[in-house]
Design an enzyme around this catalytic site. Structure first.
Site, PDB file in Angstrom:
ATOM      1  N   HIS A  46      12.412  -6.969 -10.166  1.00  0.00           N
ATOM      2  CA  HIS A  46      11.262  -6.118 -10.760  1.00  0.00           C
ATOM      3  C   HIS A  46      10.281  -7.100 -11.352  1.00  0.00           C
ATOM      4  O   HIS A  46       9.842  -7.089 -12.575  1.00  0.00           O
ATOM      5  CB  HIS A  46      11.559  -4.982 -11.972  1.00  0.00           C
ATOM      6  CG  HIS A  46      10.634  -3.825 -11.860  1.00  0.00           C
ATOM      7  ND1 HIS A  46      10.696  -2.747 -12.391  1.00  0.00           N
ATOM      8  CD2 HIS A  46       9.067  -4.002 -11.839  1.00  0.00           C
ATOM      9  CE1 HIS A  46       9.497  -2.109 -12.234  1.00  0.00           C
ATOM     10  NE2 HIS A  46       8.554  -2.857 -11.933  1.00  0.00           N
ATOM     11  N   GLU A  98      17.754   0.099 -12.614  1.00  0.00           N
ATOM     12  CA  GLU A  98      17.460  -1.277 -12.908  1.00  0.00           C
ATOM     13  C   GLU A  98      18.161  -1.576 -14.230  1.00  0.00           C
ATOM     14  O   GLU A  98      18.070  -0.763 -15.188  1.00  0.00           O
ATOM     15  CB  GLU A  98      15.998  -1.389 -13.114  1.00  0.00           C
ATOM     16  CG  GLU A  98      15.286  -1.329 -11.617  1.00  0.00           C
ATOM     17  CD  GLU A  98      13.971  -1.229 -11.500  1.00  0.00           C
ATOM     18  OE1 GLU A  98      13.307  -1.855 -12.632  1.00  0.00           O
ATOM     19  OE2 GLU A  98      13.106  -0.980 -10.586  1.00  0.00           O
TER      20      GLU A  98
HETATM   21  P1  NAI Z   1      -2.754   3.747  -7.365  1.00  0.00           P
HETATM   22  O1  NAI Z   1      -2.991   4.866  -8.174  1.00  0.00           O
HETATM   23  O2  NAI Z   1      -4.011   2.775  -7.300  1.00  0.00           O
HETATM   24  O3  NAI Z   1      -2.656   3.798  -5.744  1.00  0.00           O
HETATM   25  C1  NAI Z   1      -1.742   4.536  -5.227  1.00  0.00           C
HETATM   26  C2  NAI Z   1      -2.106   5.290  -4.056  1.00  0.00           C
HETATM   27  O4  NAI Z   1      -0.957   5.935  -3.644  1.00  0.00           O
HETATM   28  C3  NAI Z   1      -3.094   6.257  -4.176  1.00  0.00           C
HETATM   29  O5  NAI Z   1      -4.220   5.748  -3.143  1.00  0.00           O
HETATM   30  C4  NAI Z   1      -2.675   7.537  -3.793  1.00  0.00           C
HETATM   31  O6  NAI Z   1      -3.488   8.130  -3.113  1.00  0.00           O
HETATM   32  C5  NAI Z   1      -1.635   7.154  -2.925  1.00  0.00           C
HETATM   33  N1  NAI Z   1      -0.472   8.058  -2.981  1.00  0.00           N
HETATM   34  C6  NAI Z   1       0.064   9.012  -3.780  1.00  0.00           C
HETATM   35  N2  NAI Z   1       1.058   9.906  -3.334  1.00  0.00           N
HETATM   36  C7  NAI Z   1       1.386   9.353  -1.896  1.00  0.00           C
HETATM   37  C8  NAI Z   1       2.043  10.021  -0.899  1.00  0.00           C
HETATM   38  N3  NAI Z   1       2.672  10.899  -1.242  1.00  0.00           N
HETATM   39  N4  NAI Z   1       1.922   9.204   0.196  1.00  0.00           N
HETATM   40  C9  NAI Z   1       1.122   8.129   0.233  1.00  0.00           C
HETATM   41  N5  NAI Z   1       0.294   7.892  -0.699  1.00  0.00           N
HETATM   42  C10 NAI Z   1       0.374   8.369  -1.810  1.00  0.00           C
HETATM   43  O7  NAI Z   1      -1.618   2.705  -7.925  1.00  0.00           O
HETATM   44  P2  NAI Z   1      -1.654   1.244  -7.575  1.00  0.00           P
HETATM   45  O8  NAI Z   1      -2.072   0.557  -9.010  1.00  0.00           O
HETATM   46  O9  NAI Z   1      -1.857   0.807  -6.411  1.00  0.00           O
HETATM   47  O10 NAI Z   1       0.088   1.114  -7.894  1.00  0.00           O
HETATM   48  C11 NAI Z   1       1.065   1.539  -7.051  1.00  0.00           C
HETATM   49  C12 NAI Z   1       2.351   1.711  -7.865  1.00  0.00           C
HETATM   50  O11 NAI Z   1       2.777   0.556  -7.942  1.00  0.00           O
HETATM   51  C13 NAI Z   1       2.289   2.341  -9.141  1.00  0.00           C
HETATM   52  O12 NAI Z   1       2.498   3.533  -9.294  1.00  0.00           O
HETATM   53  C14 NAI Z   1       3.682   1.624  -9.863  1.00  0.00           C
HETATM   54  O13 NAI Z   1       4.415   2.204  -9.874  1.00  0.00           O
HETATM   55  C15 NAI Z   1       3.605   0.105  -8.703  1.00  0.00           C
HETATM   56  N6  NAI Z   1       3.697  -1.054  -9.370  1.00  0.00           N
HETATM   57  C16 NAI Z   1       4.681  -1.949  -9.334  1.00  0.00           C
HETATM   58  C17 NAI Z   1       4.665  -3.059  -9.828  1.00  0.00           C
HETATM   59  C18 NAI Z   1       5.948  -3.881  -9.726  1.00  0.00           C
HETATM   60  O14 NAI Z   1       6.328  -4.688 -10.922  1.00  0.00           O
HETATM   61  N7  NAI Z   1       6.779  -4.017  -8.692  1.00  0.00           N
HETATM   62  C19 NAI Z   1       3.598  -3.567 -10.401  1.00  0.00           C
HETATM   63  C20 NAI Z   1       2.494  -2.779 -10.284  1.00  0.00           C
HETATM   64  C21 NAI Z   1       2.792  -1.507 -10.090  1.00  0.00           C
HETATM   65  C1  3PG Z   2       3.969  -1.596 -13.413  1.00  0.00           C
HETATM   66  O1  3PG Z   2       4.292  -0.439 -12.941  1.00  0.00           O
HETATM   67  O2  3PG Z   2       3.073  -1.885 -13.912  1.00  0.00           O
HETATM   68  C2  3PG Z   2       4.954  -2.797 -12.689  1.00  0.00           C
HETATM   69  O3  3PG Z   2       5.949  -1.715 -12.164  1.00  0.00           O
HETATM   70  C3  3PG Z   2       5.263  -3.528 -13.865  1.00  0.00           C
HETATM   71  O4  3PG Z   2       6.301  -2.931 -14.737  1.00  0.00           O
HETATM   72  P1  3PG Z   2       6.926  -3.900 -15.893  1.00  0.00           P
HETATM   73  O5  3PG Z   2       5.837  -3.951 -16.844  1.00  0.00           O
HETATM   74  O6  3PG Z   2       8.216  -3.420 -16.474  1.00  0.00           O
HETATM   75  O7  3PG Z   2       7.076  -5.458 -15.276  1.00  0.00           O
END
Ligand code: NAI
Ligand code: 3PG
Length: 500
Positions: A281, A263
């Site tokens: 992102h 990124e």
């Molecule tokens: P979380 O920890 O609440 O949920 C993750 C889920 O993935 C859990 O239920 C877990 O059991 C499951 N998991 C783990 N390994 C797995 C596998 N191998 N196969 C299938 N399921 C599996 O996390 P949350 O809050 O839901 O966030 C998920 C991800 O989203 C974060 O780790 C982060 O990287 C990403 N994220 C991205 C954002 C963005 O800006 N695009 C914003 C916020 C989060």
């Molecule tokens: C996260 O994991 O919280 C999201 O990917 C958000 O990332 P950022 O704070 O860089 O936007």
């Protein structure tokens, strides 16, 4: 003399609410965390660092940060922080686990709808002075099968929002129960089944060794031609080469990506494909999410720099701390210091015993606090709630926590019992009494006492006979040591006595 304020580095753009929530007690320095040289040099004197996803807080960065006490991630994903290295260095790692989940879920829904209805392309076309109604015929979500990979915080919010669309929801998450999934209106399936049956897939899992490349050539081979796949979690969970192949050969219908291997994804051939929709992102980029993330990590940093435990710490094994357990934390730490002071051979094992009604709650934090106290004066490095268990493990000291609901004399009682290398056993017990939460020592090596913890304590054991107090009283007086409080205990008349 004014002490210098602790230094808090803000390494990425955060909401202004962050600085307000940090308050006036810190020197705040803004740096660009992606400028490696600037990062390493600023870390040398920093007490805390606040980052988003672009700053790599890896082992090298942590090694450069000799004063660092806390790494705060103003967001969810921690794949840019080396948690193992931080733990070994005694540095607390915190995130803001719920700050941006709604925003991320809403963006994923946005990607699904945009892919289904070609909204971005249609917008660009009309703004380019074209009226292409046939070109942008789309599909409905209604009555389709939508696969959700990862049913954690964000995945479950996505399921909740999708339930209004009349779609059939299936999900792959090996770490949740079918009943839990059912509550979300999702039928659990294997990854293969999700790939085979879905018209849409949305991914919500963390990036780990296990999930990197989870969706690759073999998975796309199983997919329907109509599949539209969305990844708003982490780049690299979908293998980008496999995705490129699947999109260029029309193996699948489309993809929506918010996250990339690198990124920004400069020069990525994915960006020039017609059937991909990309955002830079943006999952957490809303006013609400940024404000929540900033305030949440600012609060955690304040707690961490005050030496307190932080509810959102990810590398402290203390669990949720109940209000009734909290007063015991500082007492257990002092008890640990006392036991270390009493030990005249090396430690083999430590048992922390907690008694009283507080044990209906998780009291493992009292074990951590006791260990922190024990090791505080034993090692030159800074001992924290984070590295104390590691220090015990490295020294081969066995640790045990035992609990008992029954506490006969005190409402709560914590005892640290240590076995030393010469075979002897030493112990000290403490309690927290009354509304003012007085911390008391209530037992030492089997002698009953009741006295306050003090910075300097002298323990003397001698034969219980007249004249001893006069002797040491004079010795202290000659050395100009004032005795502020004193207590004498004995197990039986004429046996041994303890003076504290
Ligand atoms: P979380 O920890 O609440 O949920 C993750 C889920 O993935 C859990 O239920 C877990 O059991 C499951 N998991 C783990 N390994 C797995 C596998 N191998 N196969 C299938 N399921 C599996 O996390 P949350 O809050 O839901 O966030 C998920 C991800 O989203 C974060 O780790 C982060 O990287 C990403 N994220 C991205 C954002 C963005 O800006 N695009 C914003 C916020 C989060
Ligand atoms: C996260 O994991 O919280 C999201 O990917 C958000 O990332 P950022 O704070 O860089 O936007």
């Amino acid at each position: 003399l004014t002490l210098p304020k602790p230094i808090v580095l803000i390494a990425e753009e955060l909401s202004p609410a962050t600085v307000s929530a940090l308050g006036p007690d810190f020197e705040i320095k803004n740096i660009d965390g992606t400028d490696r040289k600037a990062l390493l040099s600023a870390l040398a004197t920093a007490d805390a660092i606040l980052v988003r996803s672009a700053t790599q807080v890896d082992a090298e960065a942590i090694a450069a940060a000799k004063q660092l006490k806390v790494i705060a991630r103003a967001g969810v994903g921690l794949d840019n922080v080396d948690i193992k290295a931080a733990t070994a260095a005694g540095v607390m790692v915190v995130n803001a686990p719920t700050s941006n989940i709604v925003s991320a879920a809403e963006l994923a829904i946005g990607h699904l709808l945009s892919l289904a209805r070609h909204i971005p392309d249609a917008n660009a076309s009309l703004k380019g002075d074209k009226w292409e109604r046939n070109k942008f015929t789309g599909v409905e979500l209604y009555d389709k099968t939508i696969g959700i990979v990862g049913l954690g915080r964000i995945g479950s919010l996505v399921a909740q929002r999708l339930s209004g669309f009349g779609a059939r929801l299936i999900g792959y998450d090996p770490y949740i129960s079918p009943a839990k999934a059912e509550q979300m209106g999702v039928s659990l399936a294997s990854l293969d089944e999700v790939m085979e049956q879905s018209d849409f897939i949305t991914i919500h899992i963390p990036k780990t060794a296990e999930t990197t490349g989870l969706i690759g050539v073999d998975q796309f081979a199983k997919a329907k031609k109509e599949l539209r796949i969305v990844n708003c979690s982490r780049g690299g969970i979908i293998d980008e080469d496999a995705l490129l192949e699947a999109l260029t050969t029309n193996r699948i219908a489309g993809a929506g990506l918010d996250v990339f291997n690198n990124e920004p994804p400069k020069g990525s051939p994915l960006l020039s494909l017609p059937n991909i929709l990309v955002t830079p992102h943006l999952g957490a980029s809303t006013e609400e999410a940024q404000e929540k993330a900033g305030i949440s990590v600012a609060k955690s940093v304040r707690l961490a720099l005050a030496g307190d435990l932080v509810p959102d710490a990810v590398n402290v094994a203390g669990g949720q701390i109940d209000e009734s357990v909290r007063p015991g934390i500082s007492m257990a730490e002092k008890l640990g210091q006392l036991v270390f002071g009493m030990a005249d051979a090396s430690l083999v094992s430590i048992e922390v015993e907690v008694r009283g009604e507080i044990v209906v709650h998780d009291v493992s934090v009292l074990k951590l606090a006791a260990l922190k106290g024990v090791f505080q004066n034993a090692v030159t490095e800074q001992v924290s709630y984070v590295n104390a268990p590691l220090l015990a493990e490295q020294r081969g000291v066995e640790i045990k926590l035992t609990t008992d609901l029954v506490s006969e004399e005190y409402r709560n009682m914590t005892t640290i019992r240590a076995v030393l290398s010469d075979g002897s056993v030493i112990s000290a017990s403490g309690t927290v009494i009354g509304p003012k939460r007085h911390e008391k020592i209530i037992g030492i090596n089997g002698y009953d006492v009741e006295l306050a913890f003090a910075e300097n304590l002298v323990l003397m054991v001698y034969a219980d006979r007249p004249g001893i107090v006069a002797v040491y009283g004079k010795a202290f007086a000659d050395a100009k040591v004032n005795i502020a409080a004193m207590q004498i205990a004995r197990q039986q008349k004429g046996g041994k006595a303890l003076s504290v």
